[in-house]
Scaffold this active site. Structure first.
Site, short mmCIF file in Angstrom:
data_model
loop_
_atom_site.label_atom_id
_atom_site.label_comp_id
_atom_site.label_asym_id
_atom_site.label_seq_id
_atom_site.Cartn_x
_atom_site.Cartn_y
_atom_site.Cartn_z
CE1 TYR A 1 6.96 2.17 4.64
CE2 TYR A 1 6.67 2.97 2.39
CZ TYR A 1 6.14 2.60 3.62
OH TYR A 1 4.78 2.67 3.82
N PRO B 1 5.17 -3.18 5.60
CG PRO B 1 5.78 -1.02 6.28
CD PRO B 1 6.04 -2.48 6.56
CG ASP C 1 1.64 5.87 1.58
OD1 ASP C 1 1.78 4.64 1.47
OD2 ASP C 1 2.57 6.68 1.41
NE ARG D 1 1.72 10.06 1.02
CZ ARG D 1 1.45 10.18 2.33
NH1 ARG D 1 2.39 9.93 3.22
NH2 ARG D 1 0.24 10.49 2.74
#
Length: 649
Positions: free
Chosen positions: A277, A360, A76, A268
């Site tokens: 995370y 990531p 993302d 987001r």
């Protein structure tokens, strides 16, 4: 965006007229022969396919194992440099409207007075001022796919992925170096959709690219391996809708607890969703994370422990996954052994996760992978269209493998620091990482994570830095750092870098010296005369007969004077080219500094005002060369090193 060149047409100008050869492009069966076969429709494959879709004379096929487009997110994070690339593809404005903008980041560590609680230590700007005209943003990967698919559908090629097909095997027959007439790559696909279960289709291609992920079948067919190591560390990731009293839930936040692990919070798009995370337990040697049978409830419980004294009440988990940290890299990104590069042409390439994998948390995976596709796409197009020597295809592996190695090295240290326990200030000899040290490392690597530190080294398409002092802020091998300008023809304020579109063309920006550009004998006049009239002019030499003068090399000038003091009609005719079937004049080749705002591009990018310079920019927005304004022979020699003359009619 220019349109109406060859006649007025109503409607959406972003929808191109379909090319004549697009009939059957959406047929149910795969084509038997193609120029380019792309395996995998993730962000890497879609970047590559979208670039190639601009050329209807190149037959491209993109094949995907999944039953349809991605619906729910994986990656993302979208770096500043990636948004610059999206501007070239024409959808940065849609992305910026929808995405979450990462403006600041907060850092949290254990409270020195109560170690089982966390406390904020700092809150800083996410990226430095002036790094890019675009921000660092967050958006669901599926939406990025949607933007690419929309551009592909509206392209002259009307390109669409073919879904529900699993690559069975891929083989490459020997072919003479430089011979592009054959289709030496043979790929077999098994259909996995219920209506055609088990059917096998065969596609023959001139070139194939494996964008099929970390378990790449294409990579295995080449006998190449991902080599590296695992950190034996498990992490979970989840997108949640939650109620919390944690005050920085809408800021990117790096949180280290004393004994429960770490969390990276990524807000987001949409105002409510947030990605977490979450650090999980260490794995034993050779243990896989799948053996732990971790559930979403495990991730929620871990997050709640790390966030103490704050509470987290998760109402819905939109998506979650677990993964192991590891960094792995292929030694080469094509099918040609290093000792055979002089005698063999690459026919099969690998890109994205097929040739490099990493954690990531630094937000680099999707970004670097898409740049793989952008790097390779224009090169394939230039070779297949007869514009460039096939030798430029060797530069893909050389350039991108170097970038991937730098990413692996960065990610290894970043992941280690993020996973390490914070030091206890009451015990100076305790193991772990000082939270202040982690923050300093994060700030220091800001340009790297923004994607703006990528640099390509000298090659046939990247010159030596002999004249770099003429443009100190536009570094050879790095991306063309845009700056505000005023377009002379219509006084439009804009960014100069936004003229570099993903259309396969080279750009030459002529930054003028301080003289009046209309004066007889000025360096700009001399340059335009050379480019328009000399047999050695790369513009004349490499533009096909009957094509617009800027079809291959697009030349634009940037003057030092205020735009209101210059007479458009006195400028060189070469900068007012006649184009299209009516011979209409293109008024968009000349620019001046944005003096009203105080953002003078000559000062911002360190352009030598006395001498001016030429800045050559590749189709993927990277600077290929910086030369003196009067270096006509050197400019011609550079293009002669890799360009091919068009066939005579």
């Amino acid at each position: 965006m220019q349109f109406h060149l060859n006649g007025f047409k109503p409607g959406d100008p972003e929808i191109s007229e379909p090319a004549e050869n697009t009939a059957g492009a959406r047929a149910d069966a795969l084509p038997e022969e193609v120029d380019v076969l792309i395996v995998g429709s993730g962000p890497t494959g879609l970047t590559l396919a979208t670039q190639l879709a601009a050329f209807p004379d190149i037959k491209t096929c993109i094949v995907e194992q999944k039953p349809g487009p991605l619906q729910l997110g994986q990656a993302d994070g979208i770096a500043c440099r990636t948004v610059e690339m999206f501007e070239a593809f024409g959808f940065s404005h849609r992305l910026l409207k929808e995405a979450y903008w990462v403006n600041e980041i907060s850092f949290w560590k254990p409270d020195d007075k109560q170690r089982d609680h966390i406390v904020r230590t700092d809150r800083i700007q996410d990226t430095e001022d002036g790094l890019s005209e675009f921000p660092h943003v967050i958006l669901n990967q599926a939406r990025v796919h949607d933007f690419y698919l929309n551009v592909m559908r509206n392209s002259p090629s009307r390109l669409e992925p073919a879904y529900s097909r699993r690559l069975v095997d891929l083989a490459v027959a020997e072919s003479a170096a430089g011979d592009l007439s054959g289709h030496p790559v043979t790929a077999r696909f098994e259909r996995i959709d219920p209506e055609h279960q088990g059917q096998v289709e065969t596609v023959r291609a001139r070139f194939a690219i494996g964008c099929d992920g970390a378990r790449s079948t294409v990579r295995k067919s080449l006998g190449r391996e991902l080599r590296g190591e695992s950190a034996n560390q498990a992490w979970g990731v989840m997108d949640v809708l939650a109620i919390t009293d944690f005050p920085d839930i809408r800021l990117k936040s790096a949180i280290h607890s004393a004994s429960e692990g770490s969390i990276l919070i990524i807000p987001r798009e949409g105002g409510y969703l947030v990605r977490l995370y979450v650090e999980l337990d260490k794995l034993n040697e050779n243990e896989r994370v799948s053996n732990r049978q971790i559930t979403a409830d495990h991730l929620i419980a871990a997050a709640q422990r790390i966030l103490r004294p704050y509470t987290l009440d998760v109402k819905e988990v939109a998506w979650w996954s677990v993964y192991e940290i590891g960094q792995r890299l292929c030694d080469k990104f094509d099918d040609v052994p290093e000792d055979q590069e002089g005698s063999r042409l690459p026919r099969v390439f690998i890109a994205g996760d097929a040739c490099h994998t990493h954690s990531p948390k630094a937000g680099q995976g999707m970004n670097v992978s898409m740049q793989d596709g952008f790097n390779l796409g224009w090169k394939l197009a230039a070779v297949l269209r007869g514009q460039s020597s096939p030798r430029i295809l060797h530069t893909y592996s050389a350039e991108r493998q170097t970038v991937a190695k730098e990413l692996i090295d960065f990610d290894r240290k970043f992941a280690q620091m993020f996973s390490a326990a914070p030091k206890d200030p009451s015990r100076p000899d305790s193991e772990g990482v000082d939270p202040a040290e982690f923050q300093r490392y994060f700030v220091k690597q800001g340009r790297f994570t923004a994607g703006t530190e990528t640099r390509y080294y000298p090659s046939i398409i990247c010159g030596e830095a002999t004249h770099q002092d003429l443009a100190r802020g536009l570094v050879i091998g790095m991306r063309f750092h845009s700056a505000p300008v005023i377009r002379l023809g219509d006084a439009k304020p804009m960014h100069l870098g936004h003229t570099v579109k993903a259309d396969g063309r080279w750009r030459v920006f002529a930054f003028a010296d301080a003289q009046e550009p209309a004066a007889p004998g000025s360096p700009i006049q001399a340059l335009c005369a050379f480019l328009a009239e000399s047999p050695r002019s790369p513009v004349r030499k490499y533009t096909p007969a009957g094509a617009d003068i800027d079809a291959v090399i697009d030349v634009r000038a940037v003057f030092q004077q205020d735009h209101r003091t210059l007479a458009l009609e006195a400028m060189p005719g070469f900068l007012l080219p006649r184009k299209g079937r009516y011979g209409l004049i293109d008024y968009e080749k000349m620019f001046c500094p944005d003096l009203k705002s105080g953002n003078d591009i000559f000062d911002m990018r360190g352009i030598d005002r006395q001498h001016g310079c030429l800045v050559v920019v590749r189709p993927d927005q990277y600077i290929a060369h910086v030369l003196p304004l009067d270096a006509h022979a050197e400019l011609a020699s550079f293009f002669d090193g890799f360009m091919e003359s068009p066939p005579t009619r």
